[in-house]
Motif scaffolding. Structure first.
Motif, PDB file in Angstrom:
ATOM      1  N   UNK A   1       0.748  -1.165  -0.079  1.00  0.00           N
ATOM      2  CA  UNK A   1       0.085  -0.013   0.086  1.00  0.00           C
ATOM      3  C   UNK A   1       0.993   1.673   0.073  1.00  0.00           C
ATOM      4  N   UNK A   2       0.449   2.233  -0.580  1.00  0.00           N
ATOM      5  CA  UNK A   2      -0.968   2.340  -1.155  1.00  0.00           C
ATOM      6  C   UNK A   2      -0.973   1.651  -2.733  1.00  0.00           C
ATOM      7  N   UNK A   3      -2.151   1.127  -3.108  1.00  0.00           N
ATOM      8  CA  UNK A   3      -2.302   0.654  -4.442  1.00  0.00           C
ATOM      9  C   UNK A   3      -1.416   1.099  -5.359  1.00  0.00           C
ATOM     10  N   UNK A   4      -0.769   0.464  -6.109  1.00  0.00           N
ATOM     11  CA  UNK A   4       0.089   1.016  -7.450  1.00  0.00           C
ATOM     12  C   UNK A   4       1.159   2.049  -7.031  1.00  0.00           C
ATOM     13  N   UNK A   5       1.826   2.432  -7.884  1.00  0.00           N
ATOM     14  CA  UNK A   5       3.046   3.139  -7.900  1.00  0.00           C
ATOM     15  C   UNK A   5       3.562   4.148  -9.118  1.00  0.00           C
ATOM     16  N   UNK A   6       4.025   5.071  -8.948  1.00  0.00           N
ATOM     17  CA  UNK A   6       4.274   5.790 -10.055  1.00  0.00           C
ATOM     18  C   UNK A   6       5.304   5.103 -10.970  1.00  0.00           C
ATOM     19  N   UNK A   7       6.213   4.407 -10.663  1.00  0.00           N
ATOM     20  CA  UNK A   7       7.046   3.647 -11.359  1.00  0.00           C
ATOM     21  C   UNK A   7       6.430   2.332 -11.886  1.00  0.00           C
ATOM     22  N   UNK A   8       6.937   1.764 -12.808  1.00  0.00           N
ATOM     23  CA  UNK A   8       6.381   0.629 -13.548  1.00  0.00           C
ATOM     24  C   UNK A   8       6.738  -0.647 -12.733  1.00  0.00           C
ATOM     25  N   UNK A   9       7.825  -0.465 -12.089  1.00  0.00           N
ATOM     26  CA  UNK A   9       8.689  -1.850 -11.331  1.00  0.00           C
ATOM     27  C   UNK A   9       7.980  -1.413  -9.660  1.00  0.00           C
ATOM     28  N   UNK A  10       7.472  -0.492  -9.403  1.00  0.00           N
ATOM     29  CA  UNK A  10       6.974  -0.098  -7.858  1.00  0.00           C
ATOM     30  C   UNK A  10       8.011   0.027  -6.954  1.00  0.00           C
ATOM     31  N   UNK A  11       8.210  -0.465  -5.929  1.00  0.00           N
ATOM     32  CA  UNK A  11       9.065  -0.197  -4.796  1.00  0.00           C
ATOM     33  C   UNK A  11      10.239  -1.040  -5.074  1.00  0.00           C
TER      34      UNK A  11
END
Length: 224
Positions: free
Chosen positions: A82-92
């Motif tokens: 969380x939070x759902x989704x991320x600005x980067x395509x690879x996430x954290x």
């Protein structure tokens, strides 16, 4: 020792015991396919060590197979913290992971872009995951390398990016990919499972029990 000091001492002891017990307990969540329901199910037992930022979980395929030739095999396991989704395509990023030795399945860990999550989860960006078939894509996978109904597999993931998250938050960020799902499930042969129950943090339950016990102790002392 005064009654007040005895009370403080007892409260401190109970709190320490509750915290130690909470650290030893694990959360258990139930997974169900969003389209196929009982045809795609699993249970996940997970535990998070906040001191070492290490997350371990064991997943068991509990799918109900009613059609010959269908297997509802788990071929991918991903997490979107969380939070759902991320600005980067690879996430954290910054996670490392591994699967415990297994004779029945072969999952490969990935901290990179795992692609889209199907079956209505277009906004999900997986931060890390385990996939089969060496594709590195959650939407793909190899049935031959996955988990059949009745089989289990254990995994460990660690990383500084876990800092600040609770065990329940990490556990409930899971997405499970099922393939070769019975057509009767109405999912078109594959599905994605998500948690259907939100575990209450074990520490809160234990602390509540401790406080109830302490309240009884105080009442008994007052009657003496």
């Amino acid at each position: 020792m005064s009654r007040f000091r005895k009370l403080i001492f007892s409260l401190g002891a109970v709190a320490v015991i509750a915290c130690m017990s909470a650290r030893a307990q694990a959360d258990t969540i139930t997974i169900s396919g969003v389209d196929s329901g009982q045809f795609s199910t699993a249970t996940v037992v997970c535990e998070f060590n906040a001191q070492t930022n290490t997350f371990t979980f064991t997943i068991t395929n509990t799918s109900a197979i009613t059609q010959p030739g269908s297997t509802s095999t788990i071929t991918g396991i991903g997490f979107d913290l969380p939070p759902l989704g991320n600005a980067s395509a690879s996430g954290l990023n910054g996670f490392t992971g591994m699967q415990a030795p297994s004779l029945s399945s072969n999952f490969v860990f990935s901290d990179a872009d795992l692609g889209n999550v199907p079956h209505g989860f277009n906004s999900v960006v997986l931060d890390f995951g385990f996939t089969t078939g060496n594709s590195g894509n959650f939407n793909s996978g190899s049935v031959n390398d996955g988990l059949l109904p009745g089989e289990s597999a254990s995994f460990t993931v660690s990383g500084a990016a876990f800092a600040g998250f609770t065990e329940a938050e990490i556990c409930n960020a899971i997405f499970v990919r099922f393939q070769n799902v019975p057509d009767a499930g109405g999912s078109g042969g594959s599905d994605v499972g998500v948690p259907t129950n939100i575990p209450e943090p074990s520490s809160m339950l234990l602390l509540g029990s401790a406080l109830i016990g302490l309240g009884g102790y105080v009442r008994r002392r007052r009657k003496q």
